[in-house]
Write an enzyme that holds these catalytic residues in place. Structure first.
Site, PDB file in Angstrom:
ATOM      1  N   SER B  18     136.054 -25.379  64.369  1.00  0.00           N
ATOM      2  CA  SER B  18     135.753 -24.833  65.693  1.00  0.00           C
ATOM      3  C   SER B  18     136.174 -25.804  66.800  1.00  0.00           C
ATOM      4  CB  SER B  18     134.248 -24.586  65.796  1.00  0.00           C
ATOM      5  OG  SER B  18     133.926 -24.108  67.085  1.00  0.00           O
ATOM      6  N   ASN B  66     136.141 -36.145  73.160  1.00  0.00           N
ATOM      7  CA  ASN B  66     136.230 -34.959  74.025  1.00  0.00           C
ATOM      8  C   ASN B  66     134.877 -34.596  74.590  1.00  0.00           C
ATOM      9  OD1 ASN B  66     135.078 -32.184  72.982  1.00  0.00           O
ATOM     10  ND2 ASN B  66     135.701 -33.351  71.170  1.00  0.00           N
ATOM     11  N   ILE B  68     134.373 -31.265  76.345  1.00  0.00           N
ATOM     12  CA  ILE B  68     134.838 -29.979  76.887  1.00  0.00           C
ATOM     13  C   ILE B  68     133.670 -29.233  77.543  1.00  0.00           C
ATOM     14  CG2 ILE B  68     135.996 -27.790  76.320  1.00  0.00           C
ATOM     15  CD1 ILE B  68     137.764 -30.275  75.809  1.00  0.00           C
ATOM     16  N   ASN B 123     126.244 -23.717  65.787  1.00  0.00           N
ATOM     17  CA  ASN B 123     126.418 -25.014  66.446  1.00  0.00           C
ATOM     18  C   ASN B 123     125.051 -25.390  67.019  1.00  0.00           C
ATOM     19  OD1 ASN B 123     126.877 -27.084  68.255  1.00  0.00           O
ATOM     20  ND2 ASN B 123     128.810 -26.257  69.017  1.00  0.00           N
ATOM     21  N   CYS B 126     123.251 -27.700  71.034  1.00  0.00           N
ATOM     22  CA  CYS B 126     122.772 -27.368  72.392  1.00  0.00           C
ATOM     23  C   CYS B 126     121.280 -27.718  72.528  1.00  0.00           C
ATOM     24  CB  CYS B 126     122.925 -25.874  72.671  1.00  0.00           C
ATOM     25  SG  CYS B 126     124.602 -25.289  72.519  1.00  0.00           S
TER      26      CYS B 126
END
Lengths: 247, 294
Positions: B18, B66, B68, B123, B126
């Site tokens: 992903s 990263n 993003i 995922n 969060c």
């Protein structure tokens, strides 16, 4: 093969810049404004984007500012006859992005001048006058151009120099094409935004993939997030949300 | 190289992780999906996210960091506009979703139940916004309830993705107790670079996720550790895979599938080169993991 092998056939270096010429294993078409991703397949592992100064058949010339590990590798370690790899070309042609197609002033800063030099060479009828600004005249050791200007000699920056020309010749100018850092582009926009001109800025950002999929190089255009690599690099400056990038 | 995992046929163990390959629109103009074992979407959140301000990417030795910020157009737009393209791809699709509460995960999982995608990857990085807590993947009670509720509301196979956290074995145990089908290891560990000219972090958000070959040994160690504790638990292994030897190493560590992420940013053709290279290697995939245990 997707990666194109390029053999270094000439290299001139000064303190901050390199002009390197590569012979590619096959011809590629690079329109002014498009860029290529360069990699040496070892370290640093990521491919890096570079604009080209010229691309004729399979001979490619790039102007590179020496700034990090990869560009230092190109400056110090890559010898004539050595090869690196290219992929691309990516991004959109400046000529396809601009509306009027003629009567433009070009303003480039540092190696942001590279795609404009390419543009001027291919579309000279579109250009009224070009201004390529560098901090000092070090660049002339490796590249000459009658439209190079040097801040330390002129005692003013390239935007002021271009503005003075514009004020005297405004009736003949339809637009500005600017290429440099984000702050330089913003300063160009601020300087010319109150005139009835098309203003385009070629944006630069740390890139990941070069094709738009990794979402690494964003810019806010009107209310949408666009990718500089895929949707740009040239944008209508009146649509760029210059404030979005600020902290 | 064909094999079966959780009743789904895979033509090889090479999938795209992903993130770096987005939702496939760009990469599958360059390489054929039909050569891959599978493809994982970019993480989709319930609400659209414009992502972080730049710089979002900075390179390091052996990889990148990263930040993003999960830029995506939101779950509704994905369901209305993203599904047809993904369903047209000749490979197994894993839909990655990121929720800010148990309820968000359960809603997205149950809605995805009407699609043809066989796998969903959670995922769990969060923060738990609803309860004002840290990442859902670090809260045992919420994690257990989230997995249990998600499983109750779908027939899809569900994987949970984790980074190399110090309590990884405990959190995986919670997932197993909740009925998870498999684990994805590893999500990017946190990294940072500071510009020594300014003294300021280079990424706008300061921290980001470190990926690429630099994290490969960390990934291998965590996969091996978890596989030893949960031998029957399917694992999607990832973290710095850029060639066929890396894939073999991840299979030996206990991965059932191997994900390529940062590799496609270096060269989008890397996954295909790996598949081609693997097909030339003469060895049995069956006992790779058991060799590592001896």
């Amino acid at each position: 093969m997707f990666l194109i092998k390029g053999i270094l056939i000439s290299k001139t270096v000064c303190k901050d810049y390199i002009v390197a010429k590569f012979e590619l294993e096959k011809e590629i078409n690079v329109e002014p404004g498009q860029f290529l991703m360069l990699t040496n397949k070892t370290e640093p592992v990521m491919a890096k984007p570079f604009s080209v100064v010229s691309c004729e058949k399979n001979i490619l010339t790039v102007l590179i500012r020496v700034i990090g590990r990869f560009t230092n590798f190109l400056k110090n370690d890559l010898m004539l006859g050595d090869h690196i790899y290219f992929r691309g070309s990516y991004g959109n042609s400046y000529y396809n992005t601009i509306i009027s197609k003629s009567n433009y002033i070009l303003i480039g800063a540092g190696c942001g001048s590279a795609p404009l030099l390419h543009f001027e060479k291919k579309y000279k009828d579109s250009v009224v006058k070009s201004f390529y600004g560098f901090r000092n005249d070090e660049i002339t050791k490796i590249m000459q151009n009658e439209n190079f200007f040097f801040d330390e000699i002129e005692k003013k920056n390239i935007i002021e120099t271009a503005y003075e020309y514009f004020v005297k010749n405004s009736e003949n100018i339809k637009g500005i094409i600017s290429s440099g850092t984000f702050n330089m582009n913003k300063a160009v926009f601020d300087k010319f935004k109150n005139f009835d001109l098309e203003i385009y800025c070629a944006l630069d950002e740390r890139m990941g993939c070069g094709v738009g999929m990794c979402k690494g190089c964003p810019i806010k255009i009107e209310k949408e997030i666009k990718m500089i690599c895929k949707d740009g690099p040239l944008f209508d400056a009146r649509k760029i949300d210059f404030n979005w990038n600020e902290v | 190289m064909n094999f079966n995992l959780l009743d789904i046929e895979f033509r090889n163990p090479v999938i795209l992780s992903s993130g770096p390959a987005g939702n496939g629109e760009e990469i599958f103009k360059i390489i054929p999906a039909s050569k891959l074992g599978g493809f994982t979407t970019k993480t989709i959140t319930l609400e659209p996210k414009e992502g972080n301000k730049p710089p979002r990417i900075v390179d390091v030795y052996g990889g990148i960091i990263n930040s993003i910020g999960l830029q995506n157009e939101g779950f509704e737009k994905f369901m209305n506009q993203g599904i047809d393209f993904l369903e047209s791809l000749d490979t197994n699709i894993i839909v990655s979703i990121g929720g800010y509460s148990k309820e968000e995960f359960v809603y997205m999982v149950s809605t995805l139940n009407k699609t043809n995608f066989p796998f969903i990857e959670l995922n769990l990085s969060c923060p738990n916004v609803k309860e004002g807590k840290g990442p859902i993947g670090q809260d045992k009670e919420v994690l257990y309830n989230t997995i249990k509720e998600c499983k109750k509301n779908t027939s899809k196979k569900i994987f949970a993705k984790f980074g190399p956290e110090s309590n990884l074995d405990e959190m995986v145990k919670v997932c197993v107790d909740g009925g998870i089908d498999g684990i994805t290891l590893i999500n990017c560990p946190q990294g940072m670079r500071i510009d020594i000219n300014t003294g300021k972090p280079i990424l706008m958000r300061g921290f980001g996720g470190l990926s690429g070959p630099a994290i490969k040994p960390i990934a291998v160690a965590n996969i091996f550790k978890i596989k030893k504790l949960f031998p029957k638990l399917p694992v999607i292994g990832m973290g710095g895979i850029i060639n066929a030897d890396d894939v073999i190493e991840f299979l030996m560590a206990g991965s059932n599938l191997t994900g390529i992420g940062t590799g496609v940013m270096i060269d989008p053709e890397i996954p295909i080169k790996i598949v081609d290279e693997l097909s030339f290697k003469k060895f049995s995939y069956d006992n790779l993991y058991s060799k590592a245990l001896k």
